[in-house]
Write a protein that holds these residues in place. Structure first.
Motif, mmCIF file in Angstrom:
data_model
loop_
_atom_site.group_PDB
_atom_site.id
_atom_site.type_symbol
_atom_site.label_atom_id
_atom_site.label_comp_id
_atom_site.label_asym_id
_atom_site.label_seq_id
_atom_site.Cartn_x
_atom_site.Cartn_y
_atom_site.Cartn_z
ATOM 1 N N ALA A 1 -6.277 81.354 70.400
ATOM 2 C CA ALA A 1 -5.834 82.500 69.604
ATOM 3 C C ALA A 1 -5.210 82.033 68.287
ATOM 4 C CB ALA A 1 -4.844 83.344 70.395
ATOM 5 N N ILE A 2 -4.410 80.975 68.347
ATOM 6 C CA ILE A 2 -3.788 80.449 67.132
ATOM 7 C C ILE A 2 -4.848 79.895 66.184
ATOM 8 C CG2 ILE A 2 -2.291 78.605 66.251
ATOM 9 C CD1 ILE A 2 -0.519 79.053 68.725
ATOM 10 N N SER A 3 -5.917 79.311 66.734
ATOM 11 C CA SER A 3 -6.983 78.799 65.869
ATOM 12 C C SER A 3 -7.662 79.928 65.106
ATOM 13 C CB SER A 3 -8.019 78.030 66.705
ATOM 14 O OG SER A 3 -8.836 78.905 67.476
ATOM 15 N N LEU A 4 -7.709 81.116 65.702
ATOM 16 C CA LEU A 4 -8.308 82.281 65.053
ATOM 17 C C LEU A 4 -7.308 83.039 64.196
ATOM 18 C CD1 LEU A 4 -10.297 83.638 68.136
ATOM 19 C CD2 LEU A 4 -11.282 82.489 66.152
ATOM 20 N N CYS A 5 -6.047 82.984 64.591
ATOM 21 C CA CYS A 5 -4.988 83.784 63.951
ATOM 22 C C CYS A 5 -3.722 82.925 63.878
ATOM 23 C CB CYS A 5 -4.763 85.048 64.783
ATOM 24 S SG CYS A 5 -3.599 86.226 64.108
ATOM 25 N N GLY B 1 -12.662 89.074 73.446
ATOM 26 C CA GLY B 1 -13.884 88.290 73.546
ATOM 27 C C GLY B 1 -13.898 87.096 72.609
ATOM 28 N N ARG B 2 -13.381 87.262 71.419
ATOM 29 C CA ARG B 2 -13.342 86.162 70.451
ATOM 30 C C ARG B 2 -12.440 85.040 70.946
ATOM 31 N NH1 ARG B 2 -11.200 87.442 64.994
ATOM 32 N NH2 ARG B 2 -12.078 85.392 64.496
ATOM 33 N N VAL B 3 -11.318 85.413 71.551
ATOM 34 C CA VAL B 3 -10.367 84.405 72.018
ATOM 35 C C VAL B 3 -10.949 83.616 73.185
ATOM 36 C CG1 VAL B 3 -8.046 84.004 72.889
ATOM 37 C CG2 VAL B 3 -8.438 85.798 71.192
ATOM 38 N N PHE B 4 -11.524 84.310 74.156
ATOM 39 C CA PHE B 4 -12.144 83.609 75.281
ATOM 40 C C PHE B 4 -13.284 82.710 74.795
ATOM 41 C CE2 PHE B 4 -10.050 86.546 78.271
ATOM 42 C CZ PHE B 4 -9.767 85.666 79.312
ATOM 43 N N ALA B 5 -14.038 83.169 73.799
ATOM 44 C CA ALA B 5 -15.145 82.365 73.274
ATOM 45 C C ALA B 5 -14.646 81.090 72.606
ATOM 46 C CB ALA B 5 -15.964 83.190 72.284
ATOM 47 N N ALA B 6 -13.422 81.117 72.097
ATOM 48 C CA ALA B 6 -12.859 79.942 71.429
ATOM 49 C C ALA B 6 -12.134 79.000 72.384
ATOM 50 C CB ALA B 6 -11.886 80.398 70.332
ATOM 51 N N TRP B 7 -11.978 79.401 73.651
ATOM 52 C CA TRP B 7 -11.344 78.524 74.649
ATOM 53 C C TRP B 7 -12.198 77.272 74.833
ATOM 54 C CZ3 TRP B 7 -12.909 78.301 80.194
ATOM 55 C CH2 TRP B 7 -12.060 77.472 80.957
ATOM 56 N N ASP B 8 -11.551 76.116 74.977
ATOM 57 C CA ASP B 8 -12.277 74.846 75.022
ATOM 58 C C ASP B 8 -12.932 74.538 76.359
ATOM 59 O OD1 ASP B 8 -10.131 74.102 76.620
ATOM 60 O OD2 ASP B 8 -9.226 72.770 75.118
ATOM 61 N N GLY B 9 -12.735 75.384 77.360
ATOM 62 C CA GLY B 9 -13.401 75.203 78.637
ATOM 63 C C GLY B 9 -12.754 74.197 79.566
ATOM 64 N N ILE B 10 -11.604 73.646 79.183
ATOM 65 C CA ILE B 10 -10.936 72.634 80.009
ATOM 66 C C ILE B 10 -10.022 73.317 81.023
ATOM 67 C CG2 ILE B 10 -9.327 70.684 80.008
ATOM 68 C CD1 ILE B 10 -10.333 70.009 77.199
ATOM 69 N N ASP B 11 -10.215 72.996 82.298
ATOM 70 C CA ASP B 11 -9.350 73.503 83.368
ATOM 71 C C ASP B 11 -8.104 72.623 83.416
ATOM 72 O OD1 ASP B 11 -8.081 74.287 85.678
ATOM 73 O OD2 ASP B 11 -9.879 74.231 86.935
ATOM 74 N N ARG B 12 -6.966 73.189 83.054
ATOM 75 C CA ARG B 12 -5.725 72.424 82.994
ATOM 76 C C ARG B 12 -4.868 72.589 84.242
ATOM 77 N NH1 ARG B 12 -7.347 73.691 77.884
ATOM 78 N NH2 ARG B 12 -7.136 71.993 76.349
ATOM 79 N N GLY B 13 -5.433 73.166 85.283
ATOM 80 C CA GLY B 13 -4.737 73.206 86.556
ATOM 81 C C GLY B 13 -4.249 74.573 86.959
ATOM 82 N N ALA B 14 -3.864 74.657 88.229
ATOM 83 C CA ALA B 14 -3.519 75.930 88.850
ATOM 84 C C ALA B 14 -2.132 76.415 88.451
ATOM 85 C CB ALA B 14 -3.605 75.794 90.367
ATOM 86 N N LEU B 15 -1.952 77.706 88.582
ATOM 87 C CA LEU B 15 -0.652 78.336 88.396
ATOM 88 C C LEU B 15 0.196 78.088 89.632
ATOM 89 C CD1 LEU B 15 1.169 80.309 86.746
ATOM 90 C CD2 LEU B 15 -0.033 82.179 87.904
ATOM 91 N N ALA B 16 1.434 77.708 89.437
ATOM 92 C CA ALA B 16 2.314 77.416 90.566
ATOM 93 C C ALA B 16 2.588 78.672 91.387
ATOM 94 C CB ALA B 16 3.630 76.828 90.068
ATOM 95 N N SER B 17 2.844 78.477 92.668
ATOM 96 C CA SER B 17 3.307 79.564 93.522
ATOM 97 C C SER B 17 4.833 79.547 93.495
ATOM 98 C CB SER B 17 2.772 79.390 94.944
ATOM 99 O OG SER B 17 3.161 78.139 95.462
ATOM 100 N N GLY B 18 5.450 80.395 94.312
ATOM 101 C CA GLY B 18 6.908 80.425 94.348
ATOM 102 C C GLY B 18 7.472 81.524 93.478
ATOM 103 N N PRO B 19 8.778 81.469 93.196
ATOM 104 C CA PRO B 19 9.444 82.522 92.427
ATOM 105 C C PRO B 19 8.749 82.780 91.089
ATOM 106 C CG PRO B 19 11.054 81.035 93.374
ATOM 107 C CD PRO B 19 9.718 80.422 93.631
ATOM 108 N N SER B 20 8.664 84.038 90.723
ATOM 109 C CA SER B 20 7.882 84.439 89.552
ATOM 110 C C SER B 20 8.333 83.760 88.274
ATOM 111 C CB SER B 20 7.952 85.961 89.380
ATOM 112 O OG SER B 20 7.494 86.626 90.519
ATOM 113 N N LEU B 21 9.634 83.770 88.031
ATOM 114 C CA LEU B 21 10.128 83.242 86.767
ATOM 115 C C LEU B 21 9.960 81.725 86.693
ATOM 116 C CD1 LEU B 21 11.350 84.197 84.140
ATOM 117 C CD2 LEU B 21 13.623 83.868 85.119
#
Length: 282
Positions: free
Chosen positions: A218-222, A184-204
């Protein structure tokens, strides 16, 4: 009910990529993620008993509640309730994964309980039905039921199995700096900016093109999480180094087991207070 002792593993969950798209009206966040699982984790065993009980031991078991608030107990009660089971089960959890660490320990344990008791009590329902129960226990629990490479959407509960030829058996190293980090703390610290979708295709390939949007908050908190990622990325043979989930556990993928084990040994020597575990992706 078989009455015979049996066991299951709560496989360590890894988010190879995790994109946070938006905060929803219900307070949760829409995400897009690639779930993968290591070939090690917590161990849950069961034997016949008159009631459902839980005993916790292991290197990360101290202080964990073994009462009805524990996800393992909640999973057991939910499964029994859904199928009218009146039998008991004496459950023992060997807690080998760090707590509150972004690798799904509690969720994986709940999923292990569903799989284990589904067989132990002779219910033998299918995975889809177990996932239906799992969804009531937490966003990551359905993915942990199958514990295989999957894409997760929504809050992570909308699952689609992915081709995993490029992921399965990949050498992996997990490192945790010993600092618990509440999701919850980490999500609360997220800046709210949508940086785009996750690509489809091969997993790796999609993972390499992706990111973990929770890494920066998370790094800002830890801040030590940044040190962990840098230590992993600097190791010979590392092909991808990133934080998993909401942290603080980070991972690196390697082409060979030898490189992964060498990295584990080097990091353990340099940072003896950090938890390390090397293995392969399932």
């Amino acid at each position: 009910m078989t009455g015979e002792a049996a066991a299951e593993t709560g496989w360590a969950k890894i988010n190879l990529a995790l994109h946070v798209r938006r905060r929803r009206a219900d307070g949760y966040h829409d995400i897009e993620t690639i779930f993968a699982f290591a070939d090690f984790g917590d161990r849950l065993s069961v034997r016949a008993a008159d009631d459902v009980t839980l005993t916790i031991r292991g290197p990360f078991g101290d202080g964990l509640p073994a009462d009805e608030s524990n996800l393992v107990m909640r999973a057991a009660r939910a499964l029994a309730g859904a199928h009218g089971v009146r039998a008991g089960a004496a459950l023992t959890l060997d807690k080998r994964l760090p707590v509150a660490s972004g690798i799904g320990g509690g969720s994986a344990d709940a999923a292990a309980a569903l799989r284990l008791l589904n067989c132990f009590w002779g219910i033998d329902t299918d995975e889809a039905a177990l996932c239906g129960i799992a969804a009531s226990l937490g966003a990551d629990v359905p993915a942990c039921v199958g514990s295989r490479t999957q894409r997760g959407d929504g809050v992570g509960e909308q699952l689609r199995t992915l081709a995993d030829d490029d992921v399965r058996d990949k050498a992996v190293l997990l490192v945790n700096p010993g600092v618990p980090l509440a999701t919850g703390r980490v999500f609360a610290a997220w800046d709210g900016i949508d940086r785009g979708a996750l690509a489809s295709g091969p997993s790796l390939a999609a993972a390499h093109e992706g990111r973990n949007d929770l890494e920066a908050p998370a790094i800002s908190l830890c801040p030590v999480i940044g040190t962990v990622i840098a230590a992993l990325a600097a190791r010979p043979g590392a092909t991808l180094a990133r934080m998993s989930g909401s942290g603080a556990t980070c991972f690196a993928l390697f082409d060979t087991d030898t490189d992964a084990e060498a990295a584990r040994a080097a990091i353990a020597a340099a940072y003896p207070d950090w938890w390390t575990a090397a293995g392969r992706l399932r």
